[in-house]
Motif scaffolding. Sequence first.
Motif, short mmCIF file in Angstrom:
data_model
loop_
_atom_site.label_atom_id
_atom_site.label_comp_id
_atom_site.label_asym_id
_atom_site.label_seq_id
_atom_site.Cartn_x
_atom_site.Cartn_y
_atom_site.Cartn_z
N ARG A 147 32.13 36.87 40.27
CA ARG A 147 33.11 35.80 40.46
C ARG A 147 34.29 35.97 39.51
NH1 ARG A 147 28.38 32.80 41.88
NH2 ARG A 147 27.81 32.47 39.72
N GLU A 148 34.02 36.38 38.27
CA GLU A 148 35.11 36.62 37.33
C GLU A 148 35.97 37.80 37.78
OE1 GLU A 148 33.54 37.10 33.44
OE2 GLU A 148 32.77 35.04 33.30
N ALA A 149 35.33 38.83 38.32
CA ALA A 149 36.09 39.98 38.82
C ALA A 149 36.97 39.59 39.99
CB ALA A 149 35.13 41.10 39.22
N LEU A 150 36.48 38.69 40.85
CA LEU A 150 37.30 38.20 41.97
C LEU A 150 38.49 37.42 41.45
CD1 LEU A 150 37.70 37.68 45.04
CD2 LEU A 150 36.25 35.65 44.76
N ALA A 151 38.27 36.54 40.46
CA ALA A 151 39.35 35.74 39.91
C ALA A 151 40.40 36.60 39.23
CB ALA A 151 38.80 34.71 38.92
N GLU A 152 39.98 37.73 38.61
CA GLU A 152 40.91 38.61 37.92
C GLU A 152 41.58 39.61 38.86
OE1 GLU A 152 38.41 40.34 35.01
OE2 GLU A 152 38.33 38.54 33.73
N GLY A 153 41.19 39.62 40.13
CA GLY A 153 41.79 40.55 41.08
C GLY A 153 41.17 41.93 41.08
N ARG A 154 40.04 42.12 40.40
CA ARG A 154 39.38 43.42 40.41
C ARG A 154 38.66 43.68 41.73
NH1 ARG A 154 39.37 45.03 34.98
NH2 ARG A 154 39.67 43.28 33.54
N LEU A 155 38.27 42.61 42.42
CA LEU A 155 37.64 42.72 43.72
C LEU A 155 38.43 41.88 44.72
CD1 LEU A 155 33.84 42.22 42.81
CD2 LEU A 155 34.99 44.38 43.30
N ASP A 156 38.53 42.35 45.95
CA ASP A 156 39.08 41.50 46.99
C ASP A 156 37.94 40.67 47.60
OD1 ASP A 156 37.70 43.13 48.81
OD2 ASP A 156 39.45 44.37 49.19
N MET A 157 38.29 39.76 48.48
CA MET A 157 37.30 38.82 49.01
C MET A 157 36.21 39.54 49.80
SD MET A 157 36.12 35.83 49.15
CE MET A 157 37.45 34.89 48.42
N GLU A 158 36.59 40.58 50.54
CA GLU A 158 35.59 41.29 51.34
C GLU A 158 34.58 42.01 50.44
OE1 GLU A 158 35.38 44.73 54.84
OE2 GLU A 158 37.30 43.96 54.12
N GLU A 159 35.10 42.68 49.38
CA GLU A 159 34.19 43.35 48.45
C GLU A 159 33.30 42.34 47.73
OE1 GLU A 159 36.75 47.23 47.00
OE2 GLU A 159 37.27 45.27 46.19
N PHE A 160 33.90 41.20 47.35
CA PHE A 160 33.12 40.16 46.66
C PHE A 160 31.99 39.66 47.55
CE2 PHE A 160 32.52 35.56 46.05
CZ PHE A 160 31.97 35.58 44.78
N GLN A 161 32.28 39.40 48.82
CA GLN A 161 31.26 38.90 49.73
C GLN A 161 30.14 39.94 49.92
OE1 GLN A 161 30.83 36.02 50.95
NE2 GLN A 161 32.76 34.96 50.74
N GLU A 162 30.52 41.20 50.06
CA GLU A 162 29.52 42.24 50.25
C GLU A 162 28.60 42.34 49.03
OE1 GLU A 162 31.65 45.79 51.05
OE2 GLU A 162 32.20 45.23 53.10
N ARG A 163 29.20 42.34 47.84
CA ARG A 163 28.38 42.48 46.64
C ARG A 163 27.55 41.22 46.38
NH1 ARG A 163 31.36 46.20 42.06
NH2 ARG A 163 32.57 47.52 43.48
N LEU A 164 28.14 40.06 46.67
CA LEU A 164 27.38 38.83 46.45
C LEU A 164 26.17 38.76 47.38
CD1 LEU A 164 27.54 36.31 44.65
CD2 LEU A 164 28.65 35.14 46.55
N ASP A 165 26.35 39.18 48.63
CA ASP A 165 25.21 39.22 49.54
C ASP A 165 24.14 40.18 49.02
OD1 ASP A 165 26.43 37.44 51.21
OD2 ASP A 165 27.23 38.93 52.58
#
Length: 288
Positions: free
Chosen positions: A25-43
Amino acid sequence: MTDDAPAPDLRASDADREQVAEVLREALAEGRLDMEEFQERLDAVYRARTYGELAPLTRDLPASGAAVAPAVSLTKDPVAGGGWAGRIVGGDDSGTSTWAVAVMSGFQRKGRWTAPRRFNAFAFWGGGEIDLREANFADREVVVNAVAIMGGIDVIVPPGVEVVVRGIGVMGGFDHREEGVPPEPGAPRVIVTGFAFWGGVGVQRKLPRAERQRLREERRREKQALKEERRREHLARAEEQRREHLDAAERHRRELEASRRPHDPLNLHDPLDLHGPRKQHERRAEDD
């Protein structure tokens, strides 16, 4: 990984998965991950069962803005909400903060800190917040002495903690709503005392942030599963309606073909009928 760390094939706990999810979540907020990558990794986080499955998900990410890329920790550190025995430090620990003052301003004590045996708070024309949801406790019983003069102080405790309120209010008051809630085994007791004049001291019971985030993620996943189930049901109904439409069209075609045939009760126009009157007449003519 250190030599004394558990092997990657050991089972991971819910707290381990939440630790990795927080880094994502912190990486998403900092722009290190986009939403698609965040969703894939969170799953993948919530599907993971072992440390070995969790470790690759944060290997290329820094933790909390650190300059080095961490892997998931394979050692079991005490976690807030993971058991009261690990949060009551005891001994000579006097706490990381023992007092707070707000004069026409505000203060906060929150996050990972050690609540002392007695914490003194004063607010004059201001406000303060004492958040114990992620705190450790110097003893099994801690006292929060809150004095609010034309101001307010909020004390936030996690579920399971016993709360006792003994403050005095003059043209103000203390919140007693959380008193009488049965504590969890081994949970500490928080005694809220002090004085309120033209002000108030509130006591609230809230879930820790990580637990609230986990519940939100669960609700989100449940909603996604429900949407997927409804989509499948919609597709199944659409396919059933399509088949019914095709069957109805086929029946209509057959009925239309049948209606176009000439009315021939004696079967005179059927070339395949060898026993009809026309064929019998033709056979008699040939015999003559």
